[in-house]
Design an enzyme around this catalytic site. Structure first.
Site, PDB file in Angstrom:
ATOM      1  N   ASN A   1      10.794   6.672 -27.971  1.00 32.98           N
ATOM      2  CA  ASN A   1      11.382   7.445 -26.868  1.00 32.98           C
ATOM      3  C   ASN A   1      12.908   7.420 -26.911  1.00 32.98           C
ATOM      4  O   ASN A   1      13.568   8.449 -26.722  1.00 32.98           O
ATOM      5  CB  ASN A   1      10.944   6.863 -25.519  1.00 32.98           C
ATOM      6  CG  ASN A   1       9.470   7.023 -25.259  1.00 32.98           C
ATOM      7  OD1 ASN A   1       8.767   7.705 -26.006  1.00 32.98           O
ATOM      8  ND2 ASN A   1       8.994   6.400 -24.194  1.00 32.98           N
TER       9      ASN A   1
ATOM     10  N   ASP B   1       5.894   4.565 -29.473  1.00 31.08           N
ATOM     11  CA  ASP B   1       7.269   4.143 -29.754  1.00 31.08           C
ATOM     12  C   ASP B   1       8.147   5.335 -30.142  1.00 31.08           C
ATOM     13  O   ASP B   1       7.657   6.340 -30.668  1.00 31.08           O
ATOM     14  CB  ASP B   1       7.255   3.094 -30.884  1.00 31.08           C
ATOM     15  CG  ASP B   1       8.571   2.331 -30.971  1.00 31.08           C
ATOM     16  OD1 ASP B   1       9.313   2.281 -29.973  1.00 31.08           O
ATOM     17  OD2 ASP B   1       8.841   1.765 -32.053  1.00 31.08           O
TER      18      ASP B   1
ATOM     19  N   THR C   1       5.455  -7.556 -23.120  1.00 30.67           N
ATOM     20  CA  THR C   1       6.074  -8.772 -22.584  1.00 30.67           C
ATOM     21  C   THR C   1       7.532  -8.842 -23.044  1.00 30.67           C
ATOM     22  O   THR C   1       8.433  -9.170 -22.264  1.00 30.67           O
ATOM     23  CB  THR C   1       5.299 -10.012 -23.088  1.00 30.67           C
ATOM     24  OG1 THR C   1       3.942  -9.908 -22.658  1.00 30.67           O
ATOM     25  CG2 THR C   1       5.912 -11.295 -22.570  1.00 30.67           C
ATOM     26  N   GLU C   2       7.749  -8.490 -24.301  1.00 31.42           N
ATOM     27  CA  GLU C   2       9.106  -8.549 -24.869  1.00 31.42           C
ATOM     28  C   GLU C   2      10.026  -7.496 -24.242  1.00 31.42           C
ATOM     29  O   GLU C   2      11.251  -7.678 -24.217  1.00 31.42           O
ATOM     30  CB  GLU C   2       9.048  -8.357 -26.392  1.00 31.42           C
ATOM     31  CG  GLU C   2       8.489  -9.547 -27.155  1.00 31.42           C
ATOM     32  CD  GLU C   2       6.971  -9.731 -27.050  1.00 31.42           C
ATOM     33  OE1 GLU C   2       6.274  -8.750 -26.710  1.00 31.42           O
ATOM     34  OE2 GLU C   2       6.490 -10.849 -27.287  1.00 31.42           O
ATOM     35  N   ASN C   3       9.454  -6.411 -23.727  1.00 27.35           N
ATOM     36  CA  ASN C   3      10.285  -5.366 -23.119  1.00 27.35           C
ATOM     37  C   ASN C   3      10.987  -5.843 -21.836  1.00 27.35           C
ATOM     38  O   ASN C   3      11.950  -5.213 -21.383  1.00 27.35           O
ATOM     39  CB  ASN C   3       9.473  -4.097 -22.814  1.00 27.35           C
ATOM     40  CG  ASN C   3       9.070  -3.309 -24.052  1.00 27.35           C
ATOM     41  OD1 ASN C   3       8.032  -2.663 -24.073  1.00 27.35           O
ATOM     42  ND2 ASN C   3       9.888  -3.344 -25.108  1.00 27.35           N
ATOM     43  N   TRP C   4      10.537  -6.970 -21.257  1.00 25.83           N
ATOM     44  CA  TRP C   4      11.258  -7.521 -20.095  1.00 25.83           C
ATOM     45  C   TRP C   4      12.685  -7.894 -20.478  1.00 25.83           C
ATOM     46  O   TRP C   4      13.551  -8.034 -19.616  1.00 25.83           O
ATOM     47  CB  TRP C   4      10.542  -8.758 -19.535  1.00 25.83           C
ATOM     48  CG  TRP C   4       9.274  -8.459 -18.798  1.00 25.83           C
ATOM     49  CD1 TRP C   4       8.018  -8.836 -19.167  1.00 25.83           C
ATOM     50  CD2 TRP C   4       9.120  -7.751 -17.553  1.00 25.83           C
ATOM     51  NE1 TRP C   4       7.093  -8.392 -18.238  1.00 25.83           N
ATOM     52  CE2 TRP C   4       7.743  -7.728 -17.242  1.00 25.83           C
ATOM     53  CE3 TRP C   4      10.014  -7.127 -16.671  1.00 25.83           C
ATOM     54  CZ2 TRP C   4       7.236  -7.107 -16.100  1.00 25.83           C
ATOM     55  CZ3 TRP C   4       9.513  -6.511 -15.520  1.00 25.83           C
ATOM     56  CH2 TRP C   4       8.139  -6.508 -15.257  1.00 25.83           C
TER      57      TRP C   4
ATOM     58  N   HIS D   1      12.042   8.551 -22.126  1.00 23.63           N
ATOM     59  CA  HIS D   1      10.901   7.970 -21.411  1.00 23.63           C
ATOM     60  C   HIS D   1      10.204   9.027 -20.542  1.00 23.63           C
ATOM     61  O   HIS D   1       8.983   9.076 -20.465  1.00 23.63           O
ATOM     62  CB  HIS D   1      11.347   6.777 -20.555  1.00 23.63           C
ATOM     63  CG  HIS D   1      11.855   5.619 -21.377  1.00 23.63           C
ATOM     64  ND1 HIS D   1      11.203   5.173 -22.503  1.00 23.63           N
ATOM     65  CD2 HIS D   1      12.951   4.816 -21.230  1.00 23.63           C
ATOM     66  CE1 HIS D   1      11.880   4.132 -23.017  1.00 23.63           C
ATOM     67  NE2 HIS D   1      12.951   3.920 -22.270  1.00 23.63           N
TER      68      HIS D   1
ATOM     69  N   ARG E   1      14.992   6.752 -29.443  1.00 27.02           N
ATOM     70  CA  ARG E   1      15.574   7.462 -30.594  1.00 27.02           C
ATOM     71  C   ARG E   1      15.413   8.969 -30.448  1.00 27.02           C
ATOM     72  O   ARG E   1      16.270   9.743 -30.873  1.00 27.02           O
ATOM     73  CB  ARG E   1      14.944   6.944 -31.889  1.00 27.02           C
ATOM     74  CG  ARG E   1      15.540   5.602 -32.336  1.00 27.02           C
ATOM     75  CD  ARG E   1      14.691   4.921 -33.356  1.00 27.02           C
ATOM     76  NE  ARG E   1      13.465   4.408 -32.760  1.00 27.02           N
ATOM     77  CZ  ARG E   1      12.360   4.144 -33.430  1.00 27.02           C
ATOM     78  NH1 ARG E   1      12.310   4.379 -34.729  1.00 27.02           N
ATOM     79  NH2 ARG E   1      11.305   3.662 -32.803  1.00 27.02           N
TER      80      ARG E   1
HETATM   81  C1  IPE Z   1       6.446  -1.658 -28.619  1.00 23.64           C
HETATM   82  O1  IPE Z   1       7.615  -0.933 -28.767  1.00 23.64           O
HETATM   83  C2  IPE Z   1       6.069  -1.739 -27.167  1.00 23.64           C
HETATM   84  C3  IPE Z   1       5.698  -0.478 -26.542  1.00 23.64           C
HETATM   85  C4  IPE Z   1       5.538   0.663 -27.147  1.00 23.64           C
HETATM   86  C5  IPE Z   1       5.442  -0.551 -25.134  1.00 23.64           C
HETATM   87  P1  IPE Z   1       9.019  -1.662 -28.927  1.00 23.64           P
HETATM   88  O2  IPE Z   1      10.027  -0.619 -29.146  1.00 23.64           O
HETATM   89  O3  IPE Z   1       9.251  -2.582 -27.817  1.00 23.64           O
HETATM   90  O4  IPE Z   1       8.768  -2.503 -30.257  1.00 23.64           O
HETATM   91  P2  IPE Z   1       9.777  -3.310 -31.188  1.00 23.64           P
HETATM   92  O5  IPE Z   1      10.461  -4.307 -30.335  1.00 23.64           O
HETATM   93  O6  IPE Z   1      10.713  -2.335 -31.801  1.00 23.64           O
HETATM   94  O7  IPE Z   1       8.900  -3.937 -32.216  1.00 23.64           O
HETATM   95  C1  IPE Z   2       8.867   3.160 -26.507  1.00 28.81           C
HETATM   96  O1  IPE Z   2      10.064   3.760 -26.859  1.00 28.81           O
HETATM   97  C2  IPE Z   2       8.774   2.928 -25.017  1.00 28.81           C
HETATM   98  C3  IPE Z   2       8.828   1.514 -24.639  1.00 28.81           C
HETATM   99  C4  IPE Z   2       8.901   0.499 -25.463  1.00 28.81           C
HETATM  100  C5  IPE Z   2       8.805   1.230 -23.218  1.00 28.81           C
HETATM  101  P1  IPE Z   2      11.378   2.909 -27.100  1.00 28.81           P
HETATM  102  O2  IPE Z   2      12.115   2.815 -25.811  1.00 28.81           O
HETATM  103  O3  IPE Z   2      11.071   1.612 -27.753  1.00 28.81           O
HETATM  104  O4  IPE Z   2      12.140   3.853 -28.098  1.00 28.81           O
HETATM  105  P2  IPE Z   2      12.989   3.435 -29.374  1.00 28.81           P
HETATM  106  O5  IPE Z   2      12.111   2.573 -30.234  1.00 28.81           O
HETATM  107  O6  IPE Z   2      14.176   2.692 -28.869  1.00 28.81           O
HETATM  108  O7  IPE Z   2      13.323   4.716 -30.024  1.00 28.81           O
HETATM  109 MG    MG Z   3      10.890   1.023 -29.706  1.00 24.72          MG
END
Ligand code: IPE
Ligand code: IPE
Ligand code: MG
Length: 246
Positions: free
Chosen positions: A21, A19, A65-68, A36, A23
């Site tokens: 990327n 997690d 799943t929630e990232n969709w 990313h 920020r």
């Molecule tokens: C968790 O990160 C999922 C992955 C690293 C793939 P998120 O950034 O989606 O998590 P939340 O939503 O902040 O908890």
């Molecule tokens: C994790 O980094 C990568 C994925 C969840 C795909 P984020 O994209 O969640 O980065 P932040 O949490 O917004 O910094």
């Molecule tokens: Mg994140």
């Protein structure tokens, strides 16, 4: 050199929530996609480092799943990046095998095809297994497992009394590997975000503020060193764990 590790106590299975990327990019005035990109480079470094340390399974939370629910352009860019960064050369050089867990049907065809090819071509490798959790969530996985077991029961091939923890573990997508001894989350949040909830029941949790694009092999070593300093009691007392008849 830092933290000398005890090579006899390297975790067999390390799970990582990659997690931070977005920020990381924002702090540099860059687009999230740059975070990313840089994150994908760390996947390569950490895979190589874990493999060299003798880790057997490295499970990376790549897309939940929630990232969709993220903006469509970000989702598309992530899907493309996943395929672009699958460098078969790196797998072959390090004798690493690729496996995927998650809801495959939701992935675009080009992603399924690219992944299938890499899984197939690396299937004969005998070193570390790198597992990408893609379109994965623990609640999805447990729901699927329950459905499978209920179907078996309804068909008369599974007796309710036969349902035990082993049976449930075997019904999960992670059945082919041991539970993670160490679960790392980068990026400063203290949550599991629907990752390996069953499997992490007794994992040692390691949280770091470091954003994933800054997570170097030294950071991995530091996490393992921290793990090696912990006493894993599994409900017992410290004396029991230390004692000769533990
Ligand atoms: C968790 O990160 C999922 C992955 C690293 C793939 P998120 O950034 O989606 O998590 P939340 O939503 O902040 O908890
Ligand atoms: C994790 O980094 C990568 C994925 C969840 C795909 P984020 O994209 O969640 O980065 P932040 O949490 O917004 O910094
Ligand atoms: Mg994140």
């Amino acid at each position: 050199m830092m933290n000398a590790l005890d090579s006899s106590r390297i975790p067999q299975h390390i799970a990582i929530i990659m997690d931070g990327n977005g920020r990381w990019a924002k702090a540099r005035g860059l687009d999230r996609s740059m975070g990313h990109q840089e994150g994908a480079a760390r996947v390569r470094d950490i895979t190589e480092a874990a493999s060299n340390l003798g880790v057997k399974f490295l499970t990376l939370y790549t897309f939940s799943t929630e990232n969709w629910n993220r903006p469509a352009p970000e989702v598309s860019a992530l899907m493309a990046l996943i395929i672009e960064s699958l460098e078969e050369e790196l797998f072959m050089k390090n004798n690493v095998r690729l496996r995927i867990i998650g809801e495959r049907d939701r992935l675009p065809d080009f992603v399924k095809e690219g992944l299938d090819r890499c899984v197939r071509n690396t299937a004969g490798n005998t070193g570390m297994t790198m597992v990408l959790a893609l379109s994965y969530s623990s609640k999805w996985e447990i729901t699927e497992a329950v459905r499978t077991l209920v179907q078996q029961a309804a068909a008369g091939t599974l007796r309710p009394e036969a349902v035990d923890e082993t049976c449930i573990s075997r019904a999960l997508t992670t059945a082919f590997m041991p539970d993670p001894e160490l679960l790392i989350r980068t990026g400063g949040e203290f949550r599991l975000s629907n990752y390996l909830l069953w499997q992490a029941a007794y994992s040692e949790l390691y949280f770091t503020d470091t954003f994933w694009p800054d997570f170097t092999p030294d950071c991995l070593q530091a996490a393992i060193a921290d793990y090696q300093n912990r006493e894993r009691r599994f409900g017992k007392t410290s004396e029991q764990v230390a004692g000769p008849q533990s």
